[in-house]
Motif scaffolding. Structure first.
Motif, PDB file in Angstrom:
ATOM      1  N   MET A   1       0.854  -1.188   0.000  1.00 43.51           N
ATOM      2  CA  MET A   1       0.000   0.000   0.000  1.00 43.51           C
ATOM      3  C   MET A   1       0.892   1.241   0.000  1.00 43.51           C
ATOM      4  O   MET A   1       1.740   1.404   0.854  1.00 43.51           O
ATOM      5  CB  MET A   1      -0.892  -0.010   1.244  1.00 43.51           C
ATOM      6  CG  MET A   1      -1.852   1.180   1.302  1.00 43.51           C
ATOM      7  SD  MET A   1      -2.974   1.091   2.709  1.00 43.51           S
ATOM      8  CE  MET A   1      -4.035  -0.270   2.217  1.00 43.51           C
ATOM      9  N   ASN A   2       0.734   2.119  -0.990  1.00 40.37           N
ATOM     10  CA  ASN A   2       1.561   3.316  -1.048  1.00 40.37           C
ATOM     11  C   ASN A   2       0.836   4.490  -0.413  1.00 40.37           C
ATOM     12  O   ASN A   2      -0.312   4.402  -0.004  1.00 40.37           O
ATOM     13  CB  ASN A   2       1.946   3.634  -2.509  1.00 40.37           C
ATOM     14  CG  ASN A   2       0.719   3.844  -3.392  1.00 40.37           C
ATOM     15  OD1 ASN A   2      -0.231   4.499  -3.006  1.00 40.37           O
ATOM     16  ND2 ASN A   2       0.749   3.270  -4.595  1.00 40.37           N
ATOM     17  N   ASP A   3       1.548   5.625  -0.317  1.00 40.14           N
ATOM     18  CA  ASP A   3       0.995   6.778   0.380  1.00 40.14           C
ATOM     19  C   ASP A   3      -0.276   7.299  -0.268  1.00 40.14           C
ATOM     20  O   ASP A   3      -1.113   7.904   0.388  1.00 40.14           O
ATOM     21  CB  ASP A   3       2.049   7.892   0.440  1.00 40.14           C
ATOM     22  CG  ASP A   3       3.131   7.592   1.466  1.00 40.14           C
ATOM     23  OD1 ASP A   3       2.909   6.677   2.290  1.00 40.14           O
ATOM     24  OD2 ASP A   3       4.191   8.242   1.430  1.00 40.14           O
ATOM     25  N   LEU A   4      -0.438   7.086  -1.559  1.00 42.41           N
ATOM     26  CA  LEU A   4      -1.617   7.607  -2.243  1.00 42.41           C
ATOM     27  C   LEU A   4      -2.879   6.879  -1.811  1.00 42.41           C
ATOM     28  O   LEU A   4      -3.983   7.409  -1.951  1.00 42.41           O
ATOM     29  CB  LEU A   4      -1.430   7.492  -3.764  1.00 42.41           C
ATOM     30  CG  LEU A   4      -0.343   8.380  -4.373  1.00 42.41           C
ATOM     31  CD1 LEU A   4      -0.246   8.145  -5.873  1.00 42.41           C
ATOM     32  CD2 LEU A   4      -0.608   9.853  -4.084  1.00 42.41           C
ATOM     33  N   THR A   5      -2.759   5.647  -1.307  1.00 41.64           N
ATOM     34  CA  THR A   5      -3.933   4.905  -0.876  1.00 41.64           C
ATOM     35  C   THR A   5      -4.119   4.938   0.635  1.00 41.64           C
ATOM     36  O   THR A   5      -5.093   4.405   1.140  1.00 41.64           O
ATOM     37  CB  THR A   5      -3.835   3.444  -1.345  1.00 41.64           C
ATOM     38  OG1 THR A   5      -2.673   2.847  -0.768  1.00 41.64           O
ATOM     39  CG2 THR A   5      -3.762   3.359  -2.850  1.00 41.64           C
ATOM     40  N   LYS A   6      -3.177   5.550   1.350  1.00 41.12           N
ATOM     41  CA  LYS A   6      -3.330   5.677   2.790  1.00 41.12           C
ATOM     42  C   LYS A   6      -4.352   6.766   3.114  1.00 41.12           C
ATOM     43  O   LYS A   6      -4.477   7.754   2.397  1.00 41.12           O
ATOM     44  CB  LYS A   6      -1.990   6.027   3.441  1.00 41.12           C
ATOM     45  CG  LYS A   6      -0.976   4.889   3.449  1.00 41.12           C
ATOM     46  CD  LYS A   6       0.291   5.329   4.180  1.00 41.12           C
ATOM     47  CE  LYS A   6       1.317   4.216   4.242  1.00 41.12           C
ATOM     48  NZ  LYS A   6       2.537   4.629   4.991  1.00 41.12           N
ATOM     49  N   LEU A   7      -5.065   6.570   4.214  1.00 46.06           N
ATOM     50  CA  LEU A   7      -6.040   7.560   4.646  1.00 46.06           C
ATOM     51  C   LEU A   7      -5.306   8.725   5.314  1.00 46.06           C
ATOM     52  O   LEU A   7      -4.586   8.524   6.293  1.00 46.06           O
ATOM     53  CB  LEU A   7      -7.017   6.918   5.631  1.00 46.06           C
ATOM     54  CG  LEU A   7      -8.124   7.806   6.189  1.00 46.06           C
ATOM     55  CD1 LEU A   7      -9.012   8.331   5.069  1.00 46.06           C
ATOM     56  CD2 LEU A   7      -8.954   7.038   7.214  1.00 46.06           C
ATOM     57  N   PRO A   8      -5.456   9.949   4.810  1.00 40.77           N
ATOM     58  CA  PRO A   8      -4.731  11.087   5.392  1.00 40.77           C
ATOM     59  C   PRO A   8      -5.362  11.570   6.689  1.00 40.77           C
ATOM     60  O   PRO A   8      -6.586  11.617   6.832  1.00 40.77           O
ATOM     61  CB  PRO A   8      -4.824  12.158   4.301  1.00 40.77           C
ATOM     62  CG  PRO A   8      -6.066  11.809   3.538  1.00 40.77           C
ATOM     63  CD  PRO A   8      -6.200  10.322   3.594  1.00 40.77           C
ATOM     64  N   VAL A   9      -4.506  11.925   7.633  1.00 40.45           N
ATOM     65  CA  VAL A   9      -4.927  12.442   8.927  1.00 40.45           C
ATOM     66  C   VAL A   9      -4.238  13.789   9.156  1.00 40.45           C
ATOM     67  O   VAL A   9      -3.030  13.917   8.937  1.00 40.45           O
ATOM     68  CB  VAL A   9      -4.545  11.475  10.066  1.00 40.45           C
ATOM     69  CG1 VAL A   9      -4.861  12.091  11.424  1.00 40.45           C
ATOM     70  CG2 VAL A   9      -5.264  10.147   9.905  1.00 40.45           C
ATOM     71  N   THR A  10      -4.998  14.778   9.570  1.00 40.01           N
ATOM     72  CA  THR A  10      -4.429  16.075   9.931  1.00 40.01           C
ATOM     73  C   THR A  10      -4.534  16.264  11.430  1.00 40.01           C
ATOM     74  O   THR A  10      -5.620  16.141  12.009  1.00 40.01           O
ATOM     75  CB  THR A  10      -5.163  17.223   9.210  1.00 40.01           C
ATOM     76  OG1 THR A  10      -4.927  17.115   7.803  1.00 40.01           O
ATOM     77  CG2 THR A  10      -4.666  18.576   9.696  1.00 40.01           C
ATOM     78  N   VAL A  11      -3.406  16.523  12.071  1.00 40.87           N
ATOM     79  CA  VAL A  11      -3.367  16.775  13.510  1.00 40.87           C
ATOM     80  C   VAL A  11      -3.434  18.278  13.725  1.00 40.87           C
ATOM     81  O   VAL A  11      -2.605  19.031  13.196  1.00 40.87           O
ATOM     82  CB  VAL A  11      -2.079  16.196  14.140  1.00 40.87           C
ATOM     83  CG1 VAL A  11      -2.005  16.566  15.622  1.00 40.87           C
ATOM     84  CG2 VAL A  11      -2.041  14.676  13.970  1.00 40.87           C
ATOM     85  N   ILE A  12      -4.418  18.713  14.499  1.00 42.65           N
ATOM     86  CA  ILE A  12      -4.612  20.135  14.768  1.00 42.65           C
ATOM     87  C   ILE A  12      -4.300  20.376  16.241  1.00 42.65           C
ATOM     88  O   ILE A  12      -4.990  19.889  17.131  1.00 42.65           O
ATOM     89  CB  ILE A  12      -6.046  20.575  14.425  1.00 42.65           C
ATOM     90  CG1 ILE A  12      -6.294  20.350  12.918  1.00 42.65           C
ATOM     91  CG2 ILE A  12      -6.270  22.037  14.805  1.00 42.65           C
ATOM     92  CD1 ILE A  12      -7.708  20.635  12.483  1.00 42.65           C
TER      93      ILE A  12
END
Length: 345
Positions: A1-12
């Motif tokens: 699984m490459n970064d393009l298929t990973k679910l993105p998370v933003t830490v605020i």
């Protein structure tokens, strides 16, 4: 699984009252085609921010996509809370396109980033970016030590010792870990305050960081989402005061929940909160107030002696009308009996 298929998370991340919940509410209302999910990590036993966000739920971020963790810092409860929460969001149908994590105002972001290295989730999610919010007025005023003059005097007396306060370390760690800094409440700081705050941030940042002025959380989502930072792979560029430690402590801070009867005089309560902040070094007060004769509950948010309040929604038919306020301060300043007495007046 490459970064393009990973679910993105933003830490605020950001200090107490810097505007994190307001920012997330704006992102929820302007998802730009993304289906969002939100994790809110509260400090204290009463969830306020999660309730605020759930009241703003929309089809692109429905209420079931908003989860609240109030059992302490999520980086300290990885196995028990954080991993199951992430997995429950990833199991939703339809799956979210992007997860937003609102840390508590006292959280150190780097230990949270380390949680993303857990084998159970590392191959499936990536930290798209860390967004640090900084209150322009507070930063310009240097409110990261209870007594700045005393700390400076100690440093002058012995420059071989590190006398930084816990508040300064929290702020510096948040800036050091960030990919972008949002300078909030610029109207309160004024041009001179903004310039000073920018200088403080530039001095604390370990590398050049973009700094964007934001009022009431209104920022184009394209500025802070889709950064592709993969922060979990970039830990060395994000120094922390706690690097090398086995864990980090939250004993410097404490909270207490104060329950009161219905309030007759709102301005008098506001004045008591302002006085409490000045006399007992209270960092944050937040919660809901039952106002006599009013069908709606009053949301109260205080940062130091700056108090904001507004009616946010009607009380539910089976919801007890009660006033519950979370008070947060450094550990030695928490005295539940004295705080309650000050709020009752």
């Amino acid at each position: 699984m490459n970064d393009l298929t990973k679910l993105p998370v933003t830490v605020i991340t950001g200090f107490l009252g810097s505007g994190k919940t307001t920012l997330i509410r704006h992102l929820m209302q302007n998802p730009q085609g993304r289906r969002l999910a939100v994790i809110v990590n509260e400090f204290g036993d009463v969830g306020v921010d999660g309730d605020i966000l759930k009241s703003c739920a929309i089809p692109d971020c429905p209420e079931e996509n908003i989860l609240e963790l109030a059992n302490g810092c999520i980086c300290c409860t990885v196995a028990d809370d954080f991993i199951p929460t992430i997995e429950s969001l990833m199991a939703l149908d339809p799956r979210p396109d992007h997860i937003l994590i609102e840390t508590s105002g006292l959280a150190l972001p780097k230990p949270l980033l380390k949680a993303f290295d857990w084998p159970d989730i590392r191959s499936r999610i990536t930290v798209d970016g860390v967004i640090a919010l900084a209150d322009a007025e507070a930063v310009a005023a240097g409110r990261f030590a209870p007594d700045v003059a005393r700390v400076d005097a100690q440093r002058l007396a012995d420059d071989s010792l590190d006398h930084e306060t816990p508040l300064s370390e929290v702020f510096e760690d948040q800036i050091s870990c960030a990919d972008i800094v949002l300078l909030t409440k610029p109207d309160l700081a004024g041009a001179e305050g903004i310039e000073k705050a920018r200088a403080v941030i530039a001095d604390e940042a370990p590398r050049p960081l973009p700094v964007v002025e934001v009022a009431e959380g209104a920022v184009d989502p394209r500025v802070i989402l889709g950064l592709g930072a993969a922060a979990e792979d970039d830990m060395d560029a994000r120094p922390s005061h706690h690097d090398g430690a086995d864990d980090h402590e939250h004993d410097d801070f404490d909270s207490v929940v104060i329950e009161l009867d219905e309030v007759e005089d709102v301005p008098a309560l506001v004045a008591r909160i302002e006085t409490l902040a000045k006399t007992r070094n209270i960092l944050r007060v937040k919660g809901y107030v039952a106002v006599s004769g009013k069908p709606m509950r009053l949301l109260v948010q205080a940062v130091g002696a700056r108090v904001r309040h507004q009616f946010d929604r009607p009380w539910g038919p089976n919801e007890p009308r009660r006033t519950r306020l979370v008070v947060i301060a450094e550990h030695d300043d928490i005295d539940a009996q004295a705080i309650r007495a000050a709020l009752v007046g």
